[in-house]
Enzyme design. Sequence first.
Site, short mmCIF file in Angstrom:
data_model
loop_
_atom_site.label_atom_id
_atom_site.label_comp_id
_atom_site.label_asym_id
_atom_site.label_seq_id
_atom_site.Cartn_x
_atom_site.Cartn_y
_atom_site.Cartn_z
CG ASP A 275 -2.24 0.71 0.95
OD1 ASP A 275 -2.27 1.61 0.10
OD2 ASP A 275 -3.25 0.37 1.61
CD GLU B 145 -6.87 5.43 2.81
OE1 GLU B 145 -5.95 5.14 3.60
OE2 GLU B 145 -6.65 5.65 1.60
#
Length: 833
Positions: A442, A634
Amino acid sequence: MRPRPGRTALLVTAGLLVTALPHASAGPSAATDGPVPRITAGAAVHPVREGRTATVTLTVTTADGTPLDRPVTVGHTAAGGTATAGADYAPATGTVTFPAGTPSGARRAVRLRTVRDPRPEVAETVRLRLRATGAAVPATGPLVVIDAHGLPYLDTRLPVHRRVRDLLGRMTLAEKIGQMTQAERRALRTPGDIATHHLGSLLSGGGSAPSPNTPRAWARMVDGFQLRTRATRLQIPLLYGVDAVHGHNNVTGTVIMPHNIGLGAARDPRLAERTAAVTATETRATGVPWTFAPCLCVTRDERWGRSYESFGEDPALVTALTSVVRGLQGAPDGRDLDRPDKVLATAKHYVGDGGTAYGSSSTDGYTIDQGVTRVRRAELEAVHLAPYRRAVRRGVGSVMPSYSSVDLLGDRAGPVKMHAHAELISRVLKGRMGFRGFTVSDWQAIDQLPGDYADDVRTSVNAGLDMIMVPNAYRTFQRTLRAEVAAARVSTARIDDAVSRILTQKFRLGLFERPYADTSRLPDVGSAGHRAVAREAAAASQVLLKNAGGLLPLKPTQKVYVAGSNADDLGHQAGGWTISWQGSSGDITRGTTVLDAMRRAAPGAAITYSEDASRPVRGHDVGVVVVGEAPYAEGVGDVGNGHDLALSAADRAAVDRVCAALRCAVLVVSGRPQLIGDRLGAIDALVASWLPGTEGDGVADVLYGRRPFTGRLPVSWPRSAAQLPINVGDRDYDPQFPFGWGLTTPHPAPAGDGAARLRSLAAAAAATERAGQARSARGDRIAGAARAVVQARVGTRLTPAVARPFAEADHLLLTGDLTGAVARLTDAYRAAR
């Protein structure tokens, strides 16, 4: 017919790349009182097949766009590069002249003839050096590249594994490490670094887009980057990646699908697959062959800012909707990946990101995202790993580990960051599950590992990461990994395994043969046909939680009063990860708001809109209040990080004003449940509208009865924040609405003896299961009929004794246990009072 990668693809990149080239000053004889004209050379790289002639177009422009006031002469010489004059190309030198009076923008062609020989060869380069009298020329002249040819890895007749083996055997360590490097496109110091550093991948992070942000501009941008790989000796194409998580959502004008939480409410694997297929078509049309989707997280706590990226709280539901992998990629064996309507999928975030404990995050400002998932091995297998097992069987091409940590209770190892978890990446995913794709980190995630940067690189690669999303420090990463290999702290076998996995997917995607965008598909982007799929998905995702007196569907003749913050805000109904990372308010792309859609659905109706409900309410037949969340993504959206699950004060006031004066329907447009509390009694109809995307018409379709309400809750709807986390299967389970709850329209409440009806349905379920049709349309109808009997008896009088078996019935149905599901629904019916 697919266009050949050649002239068309190169011409569209010309304007993108030349502007990045610095220009040298004109010679002394060109001195003037004003700016001198400029010579540009089209694209910076000009590929040509051996034996053919390369054409480089020189263009002259003046600062004010007027014709030349004096002649310009440009000299050109083929000199430098890896090709040999005489053997690989005909020596070339000469001049071209633009006479005085030549219009600005005029062009002249310079040609370089290459020499054909029978030997297979890697690509070779020829630098065309320019000099000018009366004009400025690029400091670095254009590069002609004689394409690699005749080598086994370029032979499409060979199986992929043989092509990979041949190519790997020709690569240097620097070239291999380049394939393991993924940089953000804005981080490139110069586009030439793609070739200089052998970069294997670029990405656009959330909101990283060309200007203008249009599908065609995206295709030009990606093609321009792809063109730079032609200047490398092996000409390995880039793998460009984006977060196309609910449509090609970084690009304006594309179709934005409901977020995954809405697809979980729709409970239709085939429909989810169709939405993914639309996303794949629109993404590949812009030259992007790879998406960082789907998210296969199992959300266990709706305080998580990513919970809307999950299909739901039940691993069986998430597993069923791995059908999206087929929509993105096609067949499990990868044979469809080279089609212009398919992209490589990424299962993320492996593993346990939806199970992090509230308060466990160590990321600044986050409360739960990127935290720690504390589980026993059995729970990890049953809840969090289950969807990945199915995705691997579906042939998912890449997997992205999670930022979060896993703490396996009982092993005494404590929390381990997933990017360092060799057991779960190498031994479980690649070993036991048999995953044959590649893993990608990521965004800058290895920087969160303990130790210095060399430790981060060594630990993550040895744990099984194949490609590292740097995304900015690509030079530092490559230098560090080379040092680790030289010191034997990372083995060459590990490097070769990683690169083989990456190259396999590039070959399957057909990038070696067709690296550029198939722009013939651009008219499909945002098309009516694609919007129709999104509209259907939006309608199917609407969950009718309460419908007292059959208020819904509305009648097109009713006078409707519409209020609330999310009634007329396209950005809010699309949510985060839309055009920008966090999303934003307003008309951020093309689409239809709920209010617009209602007006289109009932063009003859009198519809009054007042966002804050300040306009007079009297005189209307019904009120529709559309409330919910503003966009986030997020950990920024974590509860406790400036967010909670309560409606805003303005939305609460709008609900109170409208529902006190009229029969009212409240739509909650959000990515997670919102706390309704004691307002439920004043609300006649309540709809969980989730984040429906750009096609508000789908919401209007169910409001006005064009389509029935069929959605069911993908997560439990809590009564209060104190209940969180709350999930199906909990011992103390008392939600306001249980997992799987959802009323249907326009069917009336079942009449007659409900208990007798359930006995009949139980017998039908047993017969259907004996026939092997538990997972079938007939099985769904039986379960739906039983659910309707229970919901008609219960109304909104949900008690723990009702909610628990009701939710468990939905879980059993997802696992294929039809008779068990009907039995638990019968238990819920008996518990109702």
